[in-house]
Design an enzyme around this catalytic site. Sequence first.
Site, short mmCIF file in Angstrom:
data_model
loop_
_atom_site.label_atom_id
_atom_site.label_comp_id
_atom_site.label_asym_id
_atom_site.label_seq_id
_atom_site.Cartn_x
_atom_site.Cartn_y
_atom_site.Cartn_z
N ASP A 174 -74.74 -44.69 11.50
CA ASP A 174 -74.15 -45.23 13.28
C ASP A 174 -75.74 -45.80 13.34
OD1 ASP A 174 -72.13 -45.15 15.09
OD2 ASP A 174 -74.13 -43.70 15.34
N GLU A 231 -73.68 -49.73 9.90
CA GLU A 231 -73.23 -49.89 11.02
C GLU A 231 -74.34 -51.02 11.39
OE1 GLU A 231 -71.95 -49.38 15.79
OE2 GLU A 231 -73.55 -48.37 14.26
C1 GLC Z 1 -72.68 -46.58 17.25
C2 GLC Z 1 -70.91 -46.08 17.24
C3 GLC Z 1 -70.67 -45.96 18.98
C4 GLC Z 1 -71.67 -44.82 19.13
C5 GLC Z 1 -72.59 -45.83 19.29
C6 GLC Z 1 -74.10 -44.78 19.22
O1 GLC Z 1 -72.63 -48.30 17.59
O2 GLC Z 1 -69.99 -46.49 16.97
O3 GLC Z 1 -69.40 -45.80 19.41
O4 GLC Z 1 -71.74 -45.17 21.02
O5 GLC Z 1 -73.00 -46.29 17.49
O6 GLC Z 1 -74.14 -43.68 18.27
#
Ligand code: GLC
Length: 545
Positions: free
Chosen positions: A209, A271
Amino acid sequence: MGVAHGWWTEAVIYQIYPRSFADSDGDGIGDLPGITARLGHLAELGVDAVWLSPFYPSPQADAGYDVADYRDVDPLFGSLADADALIAEARAKGLKVIVDLVPNHTSSAHRWFRAAVTAAPGSPERARYVFRDGLGPDGATPPNDWQSVFGGPAWTRLVEPDGRPGQWYLHLFDPAQPDLNWDNPEIRAEFLDVLRFWLDRGVDGFRVDVAHGLIKQADLANWEEPQEILSGNEVDKPRPPMWDQDGVHEIYRDWRRVLDSYDGARILVAEAWVEPAERIARYVRPDEMHQAFNFEYLLAAWTAPAQYAVITRSLEATDAVGAPTTWVLSNHDVIRHASRMGLSAKGGRPNGIGIGDPQPDAALGLRRARAATLLMLALPGSAYLYQGEELGLPEHTTLPDESRQDPTWERSGHTQRGRDGCRVPIPWEADAPSYGFGPTDASWLPQPPLWAEYALDRQQGVSGSTYETYRTALRLRREHGLGRGTLGWLSSGDEVLSFRNAGLTVLTNFGAAAVPPPAGELLHSSAPLDADGRVPTDVTVWVRH
Ligand code: GLC
């Protein structure tokens, strides 16, 4: 550059959002036993792996992306034993399991943050997070001007144990998600151990994340721009001081060494909302992560030139570092593509749609979404699916505002509706309570009545249904080895895109007029051909030549 090979390089990975997949106990929130009981659906659909969004103990301030304990399961979702059972059952069904790791921030309920709040400024407890004194004579101004992704300032001021206003702490997301200080070796050691904890339980990888956020520019320089979850860095702008700092790569090289010390191929998926593609490719260099989400692809407009450009750029950028390209159209942070593609503004991506907003054209959206999915699943590399898209599920675009749970809605002062519309529990059986999501009517976000027509049991065995269209595509993709093929463009005009891959010719018609299909045997199409056997607008066909 030699290209990596392994199960992940061509895998289709299905994202499960545990809250909304299947509820075994009827409390209206999905859980791990619910998922385990439904894994047969995924094996039948024909995916290779599942990625589970967080299920760790959490106050759920950001639907579990606020983790209070990285080594356990929230009772809401089950127990560690349930996680073990899920992993075992997935393995028995031939599915790999990827779990979500949230290293940029903890929950404010994490034992470390609780300790930091009661400790003194300058203490080792505070050094695990990003604490600073405020500016101005009484320290009442935040240490810098950074904005939170969810709206409002990225700093919150503490009340010190003696009742006086105190230091500020950084949270790029919700105040309940304090950012960790990754310059602190204790944090690095802790996460290496968390990786081992889950690897020892048999997981096949981690989705990381906010992988681009862990290291901040040392001087925490001002950056007046608002932060948006969906925006990367504009190509021609300087890099923001909180995103994509070069220091993050050392962390992933350390992690990679841990993964490589385990048997089998365990993977890391970044991500990282980072642009351009060359910057993203840095996360998947041979000694770092295995994959990174291709958000540039997700965000690309539905036109032939835009799709051609993004596909070409993506392949070039990952080829240069020997990594597989990935493709994704939907996830739990964006408007489902069956609705997004039915919005009138091309490539537009509002942050949530609600009552009173212009509504998407559902039929157009679904038609384009199916064409886009068939285009995506014919590309070489690895593809991500988001639960419910195999049903053609739209966004819930008329969700009552009072039921919204995404912190974005409150934090933005009700200007950004947020992400709840793509997180609504999914329908399995048209005539069952909560459409088969669970044994009762309970559903943590209300399901719209039109869920019945999208339910799995309405689509199974129905030729031409979205579900059967996905299933056929996944079977053909595997049989023909499309994921490990090589793309060769045949046509990249303004109206039609077509390419060859692994013995198939794929054509998508973006133009207003129907076009003849490529010569050969028609294997699959996202919608029927017209009466003259031509490919209509917004349709993709797969032909064996
Ligand atoms: C990422 C996740 C999202 C979350 C954010 C903070 O972007 O996909 O859902 O709110 O991180 O953890």
